[in-house]
Scaffold this active site. Structure first.
Site, PDB file in Angstrom:
ATOM      1  CB  SER A  50       2.649 -12.132  -7.549  1.00  0.00           C
ATOM      2  OG  SER A  50       1.744 -13.225  -7.497  1.00  0.00           O
ATOM      3  CG  ASP A  83       4.021  -7.517  -6.182  1.00  0.00           C
ATOM      4  OD1 ASP A  83       4.903  -6.658  -6.027  1.00  0.00           O
ATOM      5  OD2 ASP A  83       3.612  -8.254  -5.251  1.00  0.00           O
ATOM      6  CD  GLU A 142      13.042  -5.503  -3.919  1.00  0.00           C
ATOM      7  OE1 GLU A 142      11.816  -5.539  -4.138  1.00  0.00           O
ATOM      8  OE2 GLU A 142      13.653  -6.367  -3.255  1.00  0.00           O
ATOM      9  CG  HIS A 198       7.056 -10.746   0.107  1.00  0.00           C
ATOM     10  ND1 HIS A 198       7.761 -11.070  -1.021  1.00  0.00           N
ATOM     11  CD2 HIS A 198       6.775  -9.424   0.001  1.00  0.00           C
ATOM     12  CE1 HIS A 198       7.884 -10.000  -1.790  1.00  0.00           C
ATOM     13  NE2 HIS A 198       7.304  -8.985  -1.186  1.00  0.00           N
ATOM     14  CB  SER A 235       1.019  -7.728   5.952  1.00  0.00           C
ATOM     15  OG  SER A 235       0.208  -7.797   4.792  1.00  0.00           O
ATOM     16  CG  ASP A 277      -0.768 -10.920  -0.883  1.00  0.00           C
ATOM     17  OD1 ASP A 277      -1.937 -11.225  -0.612  1.00  0.00           O
ATOM     18  OD2 ASP A 277      -0.086 -11.576  -1.690  1.00  0.00           O
TER      19      ASP A 277
HETATM   20  P1  13P Z   1       3.002  -8.781   2.747  1.00  0.00           P
HETATM   21  O1  13P Z   1       3.297 -10.248   2.629  1.00  0.00           O
HETATM   22  O2  13P Z   1       3.600  -8.190   3.968  1.00  0.00           O
HETATM   23  O3  13P Z   1       1.567  -8.473   2.638  1.00  0.00           O
HETATM   24  O4  13P Z   1       3.741  -8.045   1.522  1.00  0.00           O
HETATM   25  C1  13P Z   1       3.219  -8.076   0.234  1.00  0.00           C
HETATM   26  C2  13P Z   1       4.171  -7.573  -0.780  1.00  0.00           C
HETATM   27  O5  13P Z   1       5.174  -6.940  -0.491  1.00  0.00           O
HETATM   28  C3  13P Z   1       3.844  -7.836  -2.181  1.00  0.00           C
HETATM   29  O6  13P Z   1       4.840  -7.410  -3.061  1.00  0.00           O
HETATM   30  O1  G3H Z   2       5.174 -10.836  -3.643  1.00  0.00           O
HETATM   31  C1  G3H Z   2       4.506 -11.182  -2.678  1.00  0.00           C
HETATM   32  C2  G3H Z   2       3.054 -11.193  -2.684  1.00  0.00           C
HETATM   33  O2  G3H Z   2       2.573 -11.458  -1.381  1.00  0.00           O
HETATM   34  C3  G3H Z   2       2.493 -12.145  -3.694  1.00  0.00           C
HETATM   35  O3  G3H Z   2       2.671 -13.434  -3.292  1.00  0.00           O
HETATM   36  O4  G3H Z   2       3.785 -14.672  -5.155  1.00  0.00           O
HETATM   37  O5  G3H Z   2       2.321 -15.852  -3.468  1.00  0.00           O
HETATM   38  O6  G3H Z   2       1.315 -14.354  -5.197  1.00  0.00           O
HETATM   39  P1  G3H Z   2       2.524 -14.651  -4.339  1.00  0.00           P
HETATM   40 ZN    ZN Z   3       6.858  -7.540  -2.491  1.00  0.00          ZN
END
Ligand code: 13P
Ligand code: G3H
Ligand code: ZN
Length: 346
Positions: A50, A83, A142, A198, A235, A277
């Site tokens: 990300s 991401d 998206e 998320h 997840s 994630d």
């Molecule tokens: P989770 O938080 O469900 O693992 O999703 C991760 C995600 O979509 C990252 O782009």
């Molecule tokens: O986009 C969602 C992923 O879980 C990444 O999370 O932005 O905290 O790294 P983050």
């Molecule tokens: Zn995502």
């Protein structure tokens, strides 16, 4: 083996009816966990970072860690993916850092919070495709905003995501619009909004069709059978990991994620990339808490980072097996981005 464009992996997955987990990383141990899981299961790999991960780990560390992974595991094809890129310039900087795939998330404006209108989304996504494809780099777009159909709230647990209340027309990808979006942008993969979000707190009970709209995926697949779909927020938030965290001093509230069997239904209906994630974060946290609780005298980070890495590896193996990517690494003929640019041009 060079890092490969994500499209190569998605096409192989579609041709062979499986899905690929895309795991988020922020550090060396997470990359090691994924690569060891891939080796053990012979799985092709999508690793993603990300914007927050890139800034936490710094691009140069991440770039060299990925090169190390490619060098150490020559038989595993690996795609490196940005991401939730928030703008064409974020995607451009990822490409400059050796990423072989980028997500232009034009469902939100570049502040990563404000839902964007459709024309904006089409325009920025197409801009990124026009920049990326001549370089052989894949692009995910998206359509629809991630968030809960239970509460109507966007997701912002991780600091990225829509703010405030959204209606169902925003929280669910419109199949008609999906057809138009894919045609106009030429994206390699389409992330869809179906009620997932998320983080750990997705659903207040085991999800049913009202809050996890798998029917949208089925409908979009009927209209766009050749489009690779992406499920974000996928997840499963296993009870077992919640219990380990709480047993060793954590304070997670009871919650439900996306059941693996729903993801498998998605994979039967065109889902090729499944973003995970949170499950890995939880596995790591549970393992570290356990060491801290049981052996408070320890202070060598390896004493808790090794169990943390093993716990994440276990989750990765389980997902790679359940999504069907296991056993496929050796079947994929690697193609470097430079060569793949010719595929895009043809
Ligand atoms: P989770 O938080 O469900 O693992 O999703 C991760 C995600 O979509 C990252 O782009
Ligand atoms: O986009 C969602 C992923 O879980 C990444 O999370 O932005 O905290 O790294 P983050
Ligand atoms: Zn995502």
């Amino acid at each position: 083996m060079p890092l490969v464009p994500m499209r190569l992996l998605l096409d192989h997955a579609a041709a062979n009816n499986y899905g690929l987990a895309a795991f988020n990383v922020n550090n060396m141990e997470q990359i090691q966990a994924i690569m060891e899981a891939a080796k053990e299961t012979d799985s092709p790999v999508i690793i993603q970072a990300s914007r927050g991960a890139r800034s936490y780990s710094q691009d140069a560390y991440l770039r060299h860690l990925m090169l190390a992974a490619a060098e150490l595991y020559p038989s595993i094809p690996i795609a490196m993916h940005q991401d939730h890129g928030n703008s064409p310039s974020t995607c451009k900087s990822a490409i400059e850092q050796n990423f072989t795939s980028v997500m232009m998330d034009g469902s939100l404006k570049d502040d990563g919070k404000t839902p964007a209108d459709y024309d904006y989304n089409v325009s920025v996504t197409r801009q990124v495709v026009d920049m990326a494809h001549p370089l052989g780099i894949s692009v995910e777009g998206e359509l629809g905003v991630l968030g809960s159909l239970e509460t109507g709230m966007g997701e912002k647990e991780d600091g990225h995501g829509a703010e405030g209340h959204l209606d169902h027309s925003q929280l669910l990808t419109d199949p008609n619009q999906a057809e138009d979006f894919v045609r106009r942008t030429k994206v390699d993969a389409l992330a869809v909004a179906i009620g997932t979000s998320h983080g750990a707190y997705k659903f207040t009970r085991k999800p049913t069709g009202e809050v996890l709209a798998m029917d949208r995926i089925i409908e979009i697949h009927k209209r766009l059978p050749n489009t690779h779909m992406v499920m974000h927020g996928s997840s499963s938030v296993p009870q077992e990991l919640q219990d380990i965290i709480n047993k060793y001093g954590g304070k997670m509230k009871q919650t439900w994620g996306v059941p693996v069997e729903e993801i498998q239904l998605g994979i039967k209906n065109g889902v090729r990339k499944v973003n995970v994630d949170t499950d890995n974060r939880m596995a790591i946290t549970g393992a570290i808490r356990k060491v801290f609780a049981e052996s408070p005298e320890k202070f060598d980070p390896r004493d808790y980072l090794k169990p943390a890495r093993d716990a994440m590896k276990k989750v990765c193996i389980a997902r790679m097996t359940a999504f069907g990517q296991a056993g496929n690494a050796g079947k994929i003929k690697p193609v470097a981005t430079r060569e793949f640019a010719r595929v895009y041009a043809s």
